[in-house]
Each structure stands twice: as C-alpha cells, then as structure tokens.
Design a protein around this motif. Structure first.
Motif, PDB file in Angstrom:
ATOM      1  N   GLN A  16    -196.809 -59.740  29.146  1.00  0.00           N
ATOM      2  CA  GLN A  16    -195.538 -59.980  28.465  1.00  0.00           C
ATOM      3  C   GLN A  16    -194.552 -60.580  29.469  1.00  0.00           C
ATOM      4  OE1 GLN A  16    -193.595 -56.591  26.592  1.00  0.00           O
ATOM      5  NE2 GLN A  16    -192.774 -57.931  25.003  1.00  0.00           N
ATOM      6  N   ALA A  17    -194.011 -61.720  29.127  1.00  0.00           N
ATOM      7  CA  ALA A  17    -193.100 -62.451  30.010  1.00  0.00           C
ATOM      8  C   ALA A  17    -191.674 -61.928  29.881  1.00  0.00           C
ATOM      9  CB  ALA A  17    -193.157 -63.945  29.681  1.00  0.00           C
ATOM     10  N   PHE A  18    -190.813 -62.421  30.741  1.00  0.00           N
ATOM     11  CA  PHE A  18    -189.408 -62.002  30.761  1.00  0.00           C
ATOM     12  C   PHE A  18    -188.713 -62.210  29.425  1.00  0.00           C
ATOM     13  CE2 PHE A  18    -189.171 -66.494  31.466  1.00  0.00           C
ATOM     14  CZ  PHE A  18    -187.983 -66.884  30.885  1.00  0.00           C
ATOM     15  N   ASP A  19    -189.147 -63.232  28.665  1.00  0.00           N
ATOM     16  CA  ASP A  19    -188.490 -63.558  27.391  1.00  0.00           C
ATOM     17  C   ASP A  19    -189.066 -62.786  26.214  1.00  0.00           C
ATOM     18  OD1 ASP A  19    -190.935 -64.859  27.159  1.00  0.00           O
ATOM     19  OD2 ASP A  19    -190.079 -66.876  27.029  1.00  0.00           O
ATOM     20  N   GLY A  20    -190.072 -61.946  26.459  1.00  0.00           N
ATOM     21  CA  GLY A  20    -190.646 -61.107  25.405  1.00  0.00           C
ATOM     22  C   GLY A  20    -191.981 -61.583  24.880  1.00  0.00           C
ATOM     23  N   GLY A  21    -192.250 -62.899  24.947  1.00  0.00           N
ATOM     24  CA  GLY A  21    -193.525 -63.424  24.467  1.00  0.00           C
ATOM     25  C   GLY A  21    -194.661 -63.080  25.417  1.00  0.00           C
ATOM     26  N   LEU A  22    -195.882 -63.357  24.985  1.00  0.00           N
ATOM     27  CA  LEU A  22    -197.043 -63.092  25.828  1.00  0.00           C
ATOM     28  C   LEU A  22    -197.591 -64.399  26.385  1.00  0.00           C
ATOM     29  CD1 LEU A  22    -198.947 -60.485  23.602  1.00  0.00           C
ATOM     30  CD2 LEU A  22    -197.497 -60.024  25.568  1.00  0.00           C
ATOM     31  N   GLY A  23    -197.911 -64.378  27.677  1.00  0.00           N
ATOM     32  CA  GLY A  23    -198.534 -65.516  28.328  1.00  0.00           C
ATOM     33  C   GLY A  23    -200.035 -65.314  28.377  1.00  0.00           C
ATOM     34  N   LEU A  24    -200.737 -66.272  28.975  1.00  0.00           N
ATOM     35  CA  LEU A  24    -202.192 -66.168  29.111  1.00  0.00           C
ATOM     36  C   LEU A  24    -202.595 -65.123  30.147  1.00  0.00           C
ATOM     37  CD1 LEU A  24    -203.186 -69.924  28.893  1.00  0.00           C
ATOM     38  CD2 LEU A  24    -203.627 -68.135  27.203  1.00  0.00           C
ATOM     39  N   GLY A  25    -201.649 -64.642  30.914  1.00  0.00           N
ATOM     40  CA  GLY A  25    -201.892 -63.614  31.919  1.00  0.00           C
ATOM     41  C   GLY A  25    -200.566 -63.205  32.515  1.00  0.00           C
ATOM     42  N   MET A  48    -201.182 -50.997  19.794  1.00  0.00           N
ATOM     43  CA  MET A  48    -199.889 -51.675  19.640  1.00  0.00           C
ATOM     44  C   MET A  48    -198.743 -50.845  20.213  1.00  0.00           C
ATOM     45  SD  MET A  48    -199.892 -54.759  18.252  1.00  0.00           S
ATOM     46  CE  MET A  48    -198.437 -55.055  17.279  1.00  0.00           C
ATOM     47  N   HIS A  49    -198.895 -49.529  20.196  1.00  0.00           N
ATOM     48  CA  HIS A  49    -197.838 -48.647  20.704  1.00  0.00           C
ATOM     49  C   HIS A  49    -197.586 -48.837  22.203  1.00  0.00           C
ATOM     50  CE1 HIS A  49    -201.582 -46.482  21.530  1.00  0.00           C
ATOM     51  NE2 HIS A  49    -200.928 -45.937  22.551  1.00  0.00           N
ATOM     52  N   MET A  50    -198.533 -49.423  22.922  1.00  0.00           N
ATOM     53  CA  MET A  50    -198.381 -49.634  24.362  1.00  0.00           C
ATOM     54  C   MET A  50    -197.451 -50.796  24.696  1.00  0.00           C
ATOM     55  SD  MET A  50    -202.272 -49.003  25.750  1.00  0.00           S
ATOM     56  CE  MET A  50    -201.840 -49.466  27.437  1.00  0.00           C
ATOM     57  N   LEU A  51    -197.215 -51.672  23.743  1.00  0.00           N
ATOM     58  CA  LEU A  51    -196.403 -52.864  23.992  1.00  0.00           C
ATOM     59  C   LEU A  51    -194.931 -52.486  24.071  1.00  0.00           C
ATOM     60  CD1 LEU A  51    -196.575 -55.962  24.277  1.00  0.00           C
ATOM     61  CD2 LEU A  51    -196.133 -56.085  21.830  1.00  0.00           C
ATOM     62  N   GLU A  52    -194.313 -52.845  25.166  1.00  0.00           N
ATOM     63  CA  GLU A  52    -192.887 -52.588  25.345  1.00  0.00           C
ATOM     64  C   GLU A  52    -192.083 -53.794  24.870  1.00  0.00           C
ATOM     65  OE1 GLU A  52    -192.270 -51.554  29.433  1.00  0.00           O
ATOM     66  OE2 GLU A  52    -193.628 -49.840  29.327  1.00  0.00           O
ATOM     67  N   ARG A  53    -190.814 -53.593  24.679  1.00  0.00           N
ATOM     68  CA  ARG A  53    -189.882 -54.658  24.311  1.00  0.00           C
ATOM     69  C   ARG A  53    -190.306 -55.425  23.060  1.00  0.00           C
ATOM     70  NH1 ARG A  53    -189.091 -58.486  28.639  1.00  0.00           N
ATOM     71  NH2 ARG A  53    -191.276 -58.243  29.099  1.00  0.00           N
ATOM     72  N   LYS A  54    -190.749 -54.681  22.042  1.00  0.00           N
ATOM     73  CA  LYS A  54    -191.151 -55.329  20.792  1.00  0.00           C
ATOM     74  C   LYS A  54    -189.998 -56.102  20.167  1.00  0.00           C
ATOM     75  CE  LYS A  54    -194.857 -52.182  19.691  1.00  0.00           C
ATOM     76  NZ  LYS A  54    -195.242 -50.979  18.997  1.00  0.00           N
ATOM     77  N   ASP A  55    -188.786 -55.562  20.280  1.00  0.00           N
ATOM     78  CA  ASP A  55    -187.631 -56.259  19.706  1.00  0.00           C
ATOM     79  C   ASP A  55    -187.417 -57.616  20.369  1.00  0.00           C
ATOM     80  OD1 ASP A  55    -186.946 -54.902  22.084  1.00  0.00           O
ATOM     81  OD2 ASP A  55    -184.857 -54.622  21.470  1.00  0.00           O
TER      82      ASP A  55
END
Length: 189
Positions: A16-25, A48-55
C-alpha cells in the motif's frame, strides 16, 4: 507445499502506497490493476481486515474516475479500469460511489460501430477491453448485464455453479432488474 497465507497477506498490505492505492510491491506506485489484484487476493484469503487505511484507498479509487476510470493519476481514462477500479470499490464496500452515467457514457463513446469496446475513444476494440468494460458496467449496476463476482472477475452465476461464490454472496444488482424472485434466489449461495 502450502501457501503461507499470512505472509502473502502481509506482502499485499505492505504494497500500500502513501496515497492509499496498492503498487506491484512495497514502495512502488499505486496502480489500478495491482490495487484490484491485491484486494482480490486479500478477499480470497479472508484477510481484508489486515488492510490499513481503507478510507484512503477508497478515496484513491474514487479519484480515478474522470468519466471512465484511469489506472493512475494524470493518465488517460481506459475502459478496462471500469473493472479494475470498479471491482476494487466493490471489494471495499464502496461501489455506490461510482458515477454510473459518466461511466456508461465513456464506454458508449469507446464502442466501435461494428461491435466491441475499445480502450479509449479513437482506438480499435479488443476482447480484453470489451470484457472488462462490460464487467465494470455490471458492477456499477447497468441493467441487462449478468452480475459479477468482484473477487473472481466472472459472473456470480458462474462462481456459484463452480462452488466459488462467497458464503454470504447475494447480488443486489439482480434485485434491481426485472428478474423474478426465483432467478434472484438462484444467485444466492
């Protein structure tokens, strides 16, 4: 020989990148395709519960809609992201934030007069963009299209028949159509 689900889920979350989206790594730029594949993987692993910053991730996805969706900031919109970003929003429980009219109009502008849907206006259609544009429109609630299982990118009916539908899978999109209650019940697991 088995997959270490915990490590796999941690890797996806670390992407998960600084902007919230996911990168390739880890440390890589957010992208619509990697965001979807990461979310689908977490969903399929029950993590899914492990993902932070869903908002923040929902915000990143919503900001990708110009008329159609773009895969990254400051890039052109592309019909395939109707699925990649639309399914991501679905997996995050935020699919209602999609602007259906704008998405439909973009897909219509990309439709070729002899059939198929192109990546963007002025391009030739291809099977990949036609499929993902239709999947995205289905996820957005366009009537007349089969409901899609966002985790798998296949119709909910196919996922159910293959025994792959989520245990709580129901499809509100079907309920909004003119189908009979019997047909609606068929889509529930």
């Amino acid at each position: 020989d088995s997959i270490d689900v915990s490590s796999a889920a941690q890797y996806v979350c670390s992407s998960q990148a600084f902007d919230g989206g996911l990168g390739l790594g880890p440390g890589m730029e957010s992208h619509g395709g990697s965001t979807y594949t990461g979310l689908a993987a977490l969903s399929l692993m029950g993590k899914m519960h492990m993902l932070e910053r869903k908002d923040k991730l929902v915000q990143w996805c919503v900001e990708r809609q110009v008329s159609g969706f773009q895969g990254r900031p400051n890039k052109a919109e592309d019909t395939c992201y109707s699925f990649w970003i639309g399914a991501s929003l679905e997996l995050l429980g935020a699919h209602r934030l999609t602007h259906l009219d704008a998405l439909s109009q973009f897909a219509h502008r990309c439709q070729y007069k002899y059939g198929g849907i192109a990546k963007c206006t002025g391009s030739h259609p291809d099977v990949l963009h036609t499929y993902f544009a239709l999947c995205g429109l289905s996820l957005a609630g366009v009537r007349g299209l089969e409901p899609i299982d966002a985790r798998l990118g296949v119709s909910l009916r196919a996922a159910t028949r293959a025994g792959l539908a989520a245990p709580d899978a129901t499809c509100a999109l079907v309920c909004e159509t003119d189908e009979s209650p019997t047909e609606v019940a068929m889509y529930r697991k």
